[in-house]
Write an enzyme that holds these catalytic residues in place. Structure first.
Site, PDB file in Angstrom:
ATOM      1  N   GLY A 158       4.652   5.191  -1.957  1.00 50.30           N
ATOM      2  CA  GLY A 158       3.773   6.286  -2.379  1.00 50.30           C
ATOM      3  C   GLY A 158       4.027   6.652  -3.925  1.00 50.30           C
ATOM      4  O   GLY A 158       4.971   6.137  -4.539  1.00 50.30           O
TER       5      GLY A 158
ATOM      6  N   CYS B  54       9.934   1.160  -0.784  1.00 47.21           N
ATOM      7  CA  CYS B  54       9.715   1.707  -2.037  1.00 47.21           C
ATOM      8  C   CYS B  54      10.259   3.149  -1.725  1.00 47.21           C
ATOM      9  O   CYS B  54      11.338   3.654  -1.345  1.00 47.21           O
ATOM     10  CB  CYS B  54       8.562   1.331  -2.957  1.00 47.21           C
ATOM     11  SG  CYS B  54       8.686   2.127  -4.364  1.00 47.21           S
ATOM     12  N   TYR B  55       9.197   4.385  -1.806  1.00 44.49           N
ATOM     13  CA  TYR B  55       9.300   5.358  -1.375  1.00 44.49           C
ATOM     14  C   TYR B  55       9.915   5.592  -0.164  1.00 44.49           C
ATOM     15  O   TYR B  55      10.782   6.567  -0.005  1.00 44.49           O
ATOM     16  CB  TYR B  55       7.701   6.325  -1.576  1.00 44.49           C
ATOM     17  CG  TYR B  55       7.987   7.617  -1.293  1.00 44.49           C
ATOM     18  CD1 TYR B  55       8.372   8.701  -2.144  1.00 44.49           C
ATOM     19  CD2 TYR B  55       7.559   8.047  -0.148  1.00 44.49           C
ATOM     20  CE1 TYR B  55       8.395  10.022  -2.091  1.00 44.49           C
ATOM     21  CE2 TYR B  55       7.315   9.561   0.157  1.00 44.49           C
ATOM     22  CZ  TYR B  55       8.051  10.507  -1.118  1.00 44.49           C
ATOM     23  OH  TYR B  55       7.922  11.667  -0.529  1.00 44.49           O
TER      24      TYR B  55
ATOM     25  N   HIS C 209       8.263  -4.129  -3.493  1.00 42.72           N
ATOM     26  CA  HIS C 209       7.052  -4.122  -2.618  1.00 42.72           C
ATOM     27  C   HIS C 209       6.543  -5.691  -1.992  1.00 42.72           C
ATOM     28  O   HIS C 209       5.978  -6.355  -2.652  1.00 42.72           O
ATOM     29  CB  HIS C 209       5.821  -3.844  -3.503  1.00 42.72           C
ATOM     30  CG  HIS C 209       5.847  -2.302  -3.917  1.00 42.72           C
ATOM     31  ND1 HIS C 209       5.315  -1.460  -3.016  1.00 42.72           N
ATOM     32  CD2 HIS C 209       6.337  -1.481  -4.916  1.00 42.72           C
ATOM     33  CE1 HIS C 209       5.396  -0.311  -3.518  1.00 42.72           C
ATOM     34  NE2 HIS C 209       6.225  -0.099  -4.655  1.00 42.72           N
TER      35      HIS C 209
ATOM     36  N   GLU D  47       4.620  -6.274  -0.105  1.00 39.39           N
ATOM     37  CA  GLU D  47       3.083  -6.268   0.310  1.00 39.39           C
ATOM     38  C   GLU D  47       2.193  -6.964  -0.892  1.00 39.39           C
ATOM     39  O   GLU D  47       0.956  -7.322  -0.668  1.00 39.39           O
ATOM     40  CB  GLU D  47       2.396  -5.086   0.838  1.00 39.39           C
ATOM     41  CG  GLU D  47       2.163  -3.992  -0.222  1.00 39.39           C
ATOM     42  CD  GLU D  47       3.672  -3.130  -0.415  1.00 39.39           C
ATOM     43  OE1 GLU D  47       4.576  -3.575  -0.195  1.00 39.39           O
ATOM     44  OE2 GLU D  47       3.432  -1.881  -0.930  1.00 39.39           O
TER      45      GLU D  47
ATOM     46  N   ASP E  47     -21.795  -4.823   8.997  1.00 42.52           N
ATOM     47  CA  ASP E  47     -21.118  -4.201   9.876  1.00 42.52           C
ATOM     48  C   ASP E  47     -21.912  -3.786  11.137  1.00 42.52           C
ATOM     49  O   ASP E  47     -21.351  -3.785  12.055  1.00 42.52           O
ATOM     50  CB  ASP E  47     -20.788  -2.940   8.954  1.00 42.52           C
ATOM     51  CG  ASP E  47     -20.095  -2.938   7.782  1.00 42.52           C
ATOM     52  OD1 ASP E  47     -19.341  -4.245   7.728  1.00 42.52           O
ATOM     53  OD2 ASP E  47     -20.026  -2.381   7.028  1.00 42.52           O
TER      54      ASP E  47
ATOM     55  N   LYS F 288     -13.055  -5.146   6.411  1.00 46.14           N
ATOM     56  CA  LYS F 288     -14.241  -5.863   6.123  1.00 46.14           C
ATOM     57  C   LYS F 288     -13.929  -7.488   6.673  1.00 46.14           C
ATOM     58  O   LYS F 288     -14.827  -8.234   7.303  1.00 46.14           O
ATOM     59  CB  LYS F 288     -14.774  -5.916   4.626  1.00 46.14           C
ATOM     60  CG  LYS F 288     -15.900  -6.458   4.461  1.00 46.14           C
ATOM     61  CD  LYS F 288     -17.004  -5.419   4.644  1.00 46.14           C
ATOM     62  CE  LYS F 288     -18.417  -5.894   4.516  1.00 46.14           C
ATOM     63  NZ  LYS F 288     -19.420  -4.713   4.628  1.00 46.14           N
TER      64      LYS F 288
END
Ligand code: XMP
Length: 516
Positions: free
Chosen positions: A58, A85-86, A172, A174, A230, A372
């Site tokens: 964050g 991290c945070y 990180h 990710e 969608d 998506k």
């Protein structure tokens, strides 16, 4: 409507962008996950019975006044947890270690040296590239923790308490700049949390259908089918679950791309054998737009008329109790406060947002936990044709915002013909899938040209093609000159009334993707 398989991980949201990226990676690893507010009460976590918890990164500093913190009870729960991290700094601070402010932010690539290879770094090399982006860092381990990796600048780059299965990563995993990051997350999910990777399109479809049936029971469900990805996937899923109890309504505004209505009818009515209702409202829309040139006024009129048309049709089914929408996960997350307060208003979808209340309908949103690309995968496994699956996004007000100036039948037709040729050329050249969105725009002016020996004075078409990740920012697509040339030739030669084609080379910002 959650698809709630047994195997689930919760991501505590300390900054939505970070949490979303982690969620995407976890889903790619075939584990279902939910992003929850950072201050979720421990009882609510227990209710979800997750296999593990991730505390996201964050933008805040753990030392900032009002910095978002989890309920301390979260750390008393028996689930494995990973702070990123945070999230790691919170663990350091709240579990009895120490966190300091760095003199300088550490930002960029760093070489990670693995100190303990089992758990998170299992089957990974001793040296790894990782991506750092932090101000604070853990300077003293909380009791029970050990250093499991370090970098030259950060002696506690990763920490773990193997007994309680708590871990922290200063970098990180990710982001793509940590090339083996996905494997680190995989180790957390599979090795530490014991997940097996059961989140697949097939498992989603089964559990979503079960839940739809349970919610809807014998009642009817109305759905606004736009022909986009969608609403199409939502329709197929509901149809699979409840068959003829689904009432799909397609409003033809006359502002669609060429052949779109026919394709929707062919797909849903002919191939899938759905009882699709098509409302032909072309004349009504043209009449309502007569003389209107202001883009926002166009949008307002189209939005209101769309709701009326839909509502008139829906009222023919007084027994319907539900309205289905193809709301996706990013819409749900974005509509919460930045730091994940309890879910507030949810962005309404495709112009029918006011309907549930007005008609006393309950919402069914079977895709509300999906991204998506997951929706596309699910659509594919439900048999949705490629042409609909991979279709570029299309704005609710349709071609009206691509016809600059007044919208008339003649001008709609001109644009449809030009647009169709551009799309055909993009597909033929293998460029359709490489761009986020591509379309033609009809400009409100005429220019002089010469065809044969004759002087012409006709309309101008602008071609717009952009590359983008999310439509928020975009770069103009560097299409091959030959492709642009072929399109221009075809448009000028085959579409009567157009004698000039230009290509838009503006990025967003400062431009927008649409011209209106
Ligand atoms: P802009 O033009 O704002 O477009 O750069 C960003 C994305 O949003 C779409 N767009 C709309 N979608 N109603 C919609 O449903 C609208 O009024 C609207 N205006 C823009 C646009 O096509 C692009 O994908």
């Amino acid at each position: 409507m959650p698809a709630d398989p047994q195997e689930k991980v919760l991501i505590l949201d300390f900054g939505s962008q970070y949490a979303q990226l982690i969620a995407r990676r976890v889903r790619e690893l075939k584990v279902f996950c939910k992003i929850v507010p950072h201050n979720i009460p421990p009882e609510a976590v227990v209710k979800e019975s997750p296999r593990g918890i991730v505390l996201s990164g964050g933008p805040a500093s753990v030392w900032a006044p009002g910095a978002p913190k989890p309920n301390p009870g979260i750390f008393k729960l028996p689930y494995p947890s990973l702070g990123i991290c945070y999230g790691m700094q919170l663990m350091g601070q709240m579990l009895g270690g120490a966190v300091s402010k760095a003199a300088h932010r550490e930002f960029g690539k760093a070489e990670l040296t693995v100190v303990e290879a089992d758990s998170l770094f299992d089957r990974l090399p001793d040296k790894l590239t990782c991506w750092m982006s932090h101000g604070d860092y853990v300077t003293q381990l909380p009791p029970g923790f050990r250093v499991i990796a370090r970098t030259a600048n950060t002696s506690i780059a990763a920490m773990g308490d193997l007994a309680t299965k708590r871990f922290g990563l200063q970098f990180h995993p990710e982001v793509v700049h940590t090339p083996r990051g996905t494997e680190i997350l995989k180790n957390f999910l599979y090795k530490v949390c014991g997940c097996e990777g059961r989140w697949t399109p097939g498992s989603f479809i089964d559990s979503a259908c079960g839940q739809i049936r349970e919610t809807v029971k014998g009642d009817q469900v109305i759905l606004g089918l736009s022909g986009g990805v969608d609403s199409s996937v939502a329709a197929l899923l509901l149809f699979k679950a409840i068959g003829p109890q689904l009432i799909p309504i397609f409003v033809d505004t006359g502002l669609l791309r060429k052949g779109e209505r026919e394709q929707v009818v062919k797909t849903f009515r002919d191939s899938f054998r759905m009882g699709l209702t098509v409302v032909n409202a072309r004349d009504r829309f043209l009449k309502r737009l007569k003389g209107v040139t202001d883009p926002e006024e166009k949008r307002r009129r189209i939005g209101r008329l769309f709701v009326s048309c839909f509502e008139e049709e829906a009222r023919k089914h007084p027994k319907a109790r539900f309205l289905a929408q193809g709301t996706l996960y990013p819409d749900v997350i974005e509509s919460r406060s930045a730091l994940g307060g309890p879910s507030a208003t949810i962005k309404t979808h495709h112009n029918v947002g006011g309907l549930p209340k007005r008609m006393n309908l309950k919402l069914v949103e079977p895709l509300r936990f999906l991204f998506k690309d997951e929706v596309r995968r699910i659509g594919k496994s439900l048999g949705l044709p490629e042409e609909i699956l991979m279709r570029h996004p299309f704005p609710g007000p349709g071609l009206a915002v691509r016809i600059l100036g007044e919208v008339t039948l003649e001008r709609v037709k001109l644009l449809q013909e030009a647009d169709q040729r551009f799309i055909e050329e993009l597909k033929a050249g293998g460029w359709y899938r490489k761009v986020w969105q591509a379309f033609a725009v009809l400009l409100p002016l005429k220019t002089v040209g010469v065809m044969g020996d004759e002087r012409t004075y006709e309309h101008v078409i602008a071609l717009r093609a952009v590359v983008s990740l999310d439509g928020m920012t975009a770069d103009w697509a560097r299409l091959p000159a030959e492709l642009v040339e072929r399109t221009a030739n075809r448009v000028v030669n085959e579409v009567r009334g157009i004698n000039r084609v230009v290509y838009d080379v503006t990025s967003k910002p400062p431009g927008t993707i649409e011209w209106e």
